[in-house]
Enzyme design. Structure first.
Site, PDB file in Angstrom:
ATOM      1  N   SER A 426     -43.061  51.789  64.414  1.00  0.00           N
ATOM      2  CA  SER A 426     -44.152  51.722  63.443  1.00  0.00           C
ATOM      3  C   SER A 426     -43.703  51.127  62.102  1.00  0.00           C
ATOM      4  CB  SER A 426     -44.743  53.126  63.270  1.00  0.00           C
ATOM      5  OG  SER A 426     -45.976  53.076  62.595  1.00  0.00           O
ATOM      6  N   ASP A 437     -38.984  37.760  59.434  1.00  0.00           N
ATOM      7  CA  ASP A 437     -39.817  36.572  59.289  1.00  0.00           C
ATOM      8  C   ASP A 437     -39.472  35.799  58.014  1.00  0.00           C
ATOM      9  OD1 ASP A 437     -41.119  37.085  61.651  1.00  0.00           O
ATOM     10  OD2 ASP A 437     -42.848  38.062  60.728  1.00  0.00           O
ATOM     11  N   LYS A 452     -44.537  50.078  68.591  1.00  0.00           N
ATOM     12  CA  LYS A 452     -45.793  50.712  68.159  1.00  0.00           C
ATOM     13  C   LYS A 452     -46.399  49.867  67.042  1.00  0.00           C
ATOM     14  CE  LYS A 452     -47.753  54.891  66.062  1.00  0.00           C
ATOM     15  NZ  LYS A 452     -48.267  54.266  64.823  1.00  0.00           N
TER      16      LYS A 452
END
Length: 665
Positions: A426, A437, A452
């Site tokens: 999560s 990224d 998740k």
């Protein structure tokens, strides 16, 4: 559920089937209690639960409880009867322990036979262990005959099952109804759950890292409630009267008569003992020496500091290189208290302390971090970039919302490594994905994170539903209202985050994570958003990865971890066991010999320089218990082969970045 859930379900026969399967697996997944004939009675309702939902009809649930209550009494009779007679551990019999690989027993005779095998296995396990200990010279077992050892093993099994069934039988209708409701919510997705009031209270404690109460951990032993631990710094600890192993017999609120808690389930006992700050509770306890005592404790806020962020300094792999290490067990946040602790604030403080001592790089450890506050992960991601998008969040019928770091300040602009594993979930995945990224950090860990990619919120049923005052509090529903996406448009749902550098892991061959849950939400993709950062780009990832692979290939511990991963997969697949003593001993001997190769796998000290920051030392010097916990933390870090490899990775990052800067100049 229909109004708020991200992906509402049609209440139809397919929905009914899924509920039926989830609920039946929940109440008797091991197929130890119900017979095939009894399951057939429930099977009649496989496609009718949806109709019962719409009619507020509990016929199926009531029948299941009636059958289970009888089944528990029957099974209790089985194990008491079977364990009264010695077992014969000879012959070619075996037992299958995995309920998914067995059918339900056709009748009570076949069920009794399974229980006989099951109890025989449990007894054989203890009997074989006792024989081995006796052969090795165990003084307590010296001189005991085989008959006596077998009788002792049966007695141990009887005690274990008595305790288990005591807990099962004490479950009340509310507990069982909660299980039924969670079969409904589980069909929507694995993270949509019903919480009865005490369960929500416990969730808030884990999430915030604090509670209002006396600061004691309890467990049930038979009809009694026993203190297992007094939380350091809490009201009970400060009073110095309540101790571990005390038995609590009665609980009284100030000015009220005491309540006898003998036979009470643990949740009800906890509800009696917990309470608002500055109120008093009177406990009647029986001490280990048999004496009885009344203890008055004034409730207060209890801080569970083991869940909070903490940092260390570790020497790097080059002379004079100094690395900061931050451990973050969860993305905790206390939204109930304006002055409560938030993990982003705590991590910011740790970063500042590490910068003040001039670290050359920072390691952020998110291993086993199951997530938490979305707001905090967005803020924390911003510590390492100037500003920009961190994560995209999409509600059911709306366009994605981009959650931004709007603060141009960069709290830390140096080399950064983030550690994750299969159980990083999560919020941990949001932070790792964003920094990956952006190219801002090297992500290091097992083959993937948990996977998740959904966001939940709580709905308080007391506020949502008018009336029903006679049965309130009703509890709360935690349901999935949003999905989150990486800024590159991909989702972490099911797939997780694949680290830049993958290290060997004991669970490498075992399927774990969101994809192994029942009814997980699917992986989807949306459009990417523009993002950029000019703080520090990890432009040498191929070289960093190649160097790490070369080190891992020659590392003795990592080689053993890879072999151990294959062994653990094999052990997990083994679910059938022989009930013949000699065959069982041969199996255990082979497993023990195999396990011996990996004994004390992580006991070798590989880091000798991990130490506290000087600014933190007074905290530990002033509190003996905190010092002990800190010593354990330092000891664990000193033996952590993964942190040791990360120190080498960090050195490569620092060195290659220095070369790049020189080339640019």
């Amino acid at each position: 559920m229909e109004r708020y859930h991200y992906s509402p379900q049609d209440i139809d026969d397919s929905f009914s089937e899924k509920i039926y399967d989830l609920y039946l697996n929940g109440i008797d997944g091991g197929k130890r209690f119900l017979t095939a004939k009894e399951v057939a009675q429930l099977e009649r309702y496989r496609h009718e639960i949806d109709d019962q939902v719409n009619a507020s009809d509990f016929t199926f649930f009531n029948l299941s409880q009636e059958l289970m209550e009888k089944a528990l009494v029957r099974a209790q009779g089985y194990y008491k009867d079977i364990l009264a007679t010695p077992f014969d551990f000879a012959g070619g019999e075996s037992v299958e322990l995995d309920g998914e690989k067995r059918a339900y027993s056709s009748d009570e005779k076949e069920l009794w036979q399974y229980w006989h095998q099951y109890l025989k296995y449990e007894t054989l396990d203890r009997y074989a262990e006792a024989i081995e200990k006796q052969e090795k010279g165990d003084e307590e077992l010296a001189g005991k005959t085989a008959t006596e050892l077998e009788a002792d093993a049966r007695a141990d099994v009887l005690t274990m099952f008595d305790r288990w069934f005591d807990r099962l039988i004490k479950l009340d209708r509310e507990d069982r109804m909660s299980q039924y409701f969670n079969a409904f919510t589980g069909v929507f997705d694995p993270h949509t759950n019903y919480y009865k009031p005490i369960d929500k209270e416990n969730f808030d404690i884990r999430f915030s890292g604090k509670l209002e109460g006396i600061g004691a951990r309890l467990l049930t032993e038979g009809d009694y409630t026993k203190v297992t631990e007094v939380v350091v710094g809490g009201p009970a600890w400060k009073g110095k009267e309540l101790e571990a192993n005390d038995i609590i017999t009665k609980v009284a609120q100030e000015g009220e008569a005491p309540v006898d808690i003998k036979g009470m389930v643990i949740d009800d006992v906890v509800s009696q003992i917990r309470g608002s700050k500055d109120t008093k509770v009177i406990l009647t306890v029986k001490k280990v020496d048999g004496s009885e005592k009344e203890i008055i404790i004034t409730r207060d806020i209890v801080i569970l500091d083991e869940s909070f962020a903490k940092s260390l300094i570790i020497d790097g792999q080059a002379p004079g290189e100094k690395i900061g290490y931050i451990s973050l067990p969860s993305f905790y946040a206390d939204f109930q208290d304006r002055n409560g602790r938030h993990c982003a604030d705590d991590v910011e403080k740790e970063i500042e302390k590490l910068k003040n001592v001039g670290v050359d790089g920072i390691v952020l450890d998110l291993r086993n971090n199951g997530g938490g506050s979305l707001r905090d992960v967005v803020k924390m991601s911003g510590f390492f970039i100037e500003s920009g998008p961190v994560v995209q969040v999409k509600s059911r019928d709306y366009e994605p919302e981009v959650l931004m770091d709007v603060d141009p300040q960069v709290q830390y602009d140096g080399p950064l490594v983030v550690m994750v594993n299969n159980f990083s979930a999560s919020a941990s995945e949001i932070l790792a994905a964003a920094l990956q990224d952006y190219g801002r950090a090297v992500i290091v860990g097992s083959n993937s994170t948990f996977g998740k990619g959904t966001v939940q919120r709580f709905i308080d049923l007391d506020r949502t539903l008018r009336g029903f005052e006679d049965v309130k509090p009703l509890g709360q529903v935690k349901l999935t209202t949003q999905k989150f996406y990486r800024i590159d448009g991909g989702s972490t749902q099911l797939r997780g985050v694949t680290p830049d550098i993958i290290l060997p892991d004991n669970y490498a061959y075992i399927q774990t994570g969101e994809k192994e849950q029942e009814y997980p939400m699917p992986w989807t993709e949306i459009a990417a958003v523009d993002y950029d950062q000019k703080v520090l780009n990890m432009t040498h990832m191929e070289q960093i990865e190649a160097r790490s692979k070369a080190r891992v290939a020659t590392n003795e511990i990592f080689s053993k971890v890879q072999a151990n991963a294959a062994r653990m997969q094999k052990l997990r697949d083994l679910t059938a066991y022989p009930l013949d003593l000699e065959a069982y001993q041969d199996l255990e001997a082979a497993r023990t010999a195999d396990a011996e190769r990996f004994k004390n796998l992580f006991d070798k000290v590989v880091i000798t320089s991990a130490r506290n920051l000087e600014v933190d030392l007074p905290i530990f010097e002033a509190d003996e218990s905190k010092k002990a916990r800190n010593d354990d933390f330092l000891k664990a870090v000193s033996k952590d082969v993964y942190i040791n490899e990360v120190l080498s990775i960090m050195h490569d990052v620092i060195e290659l970045e220095r070369v790049a800067i020189n080339d640019r100049n």
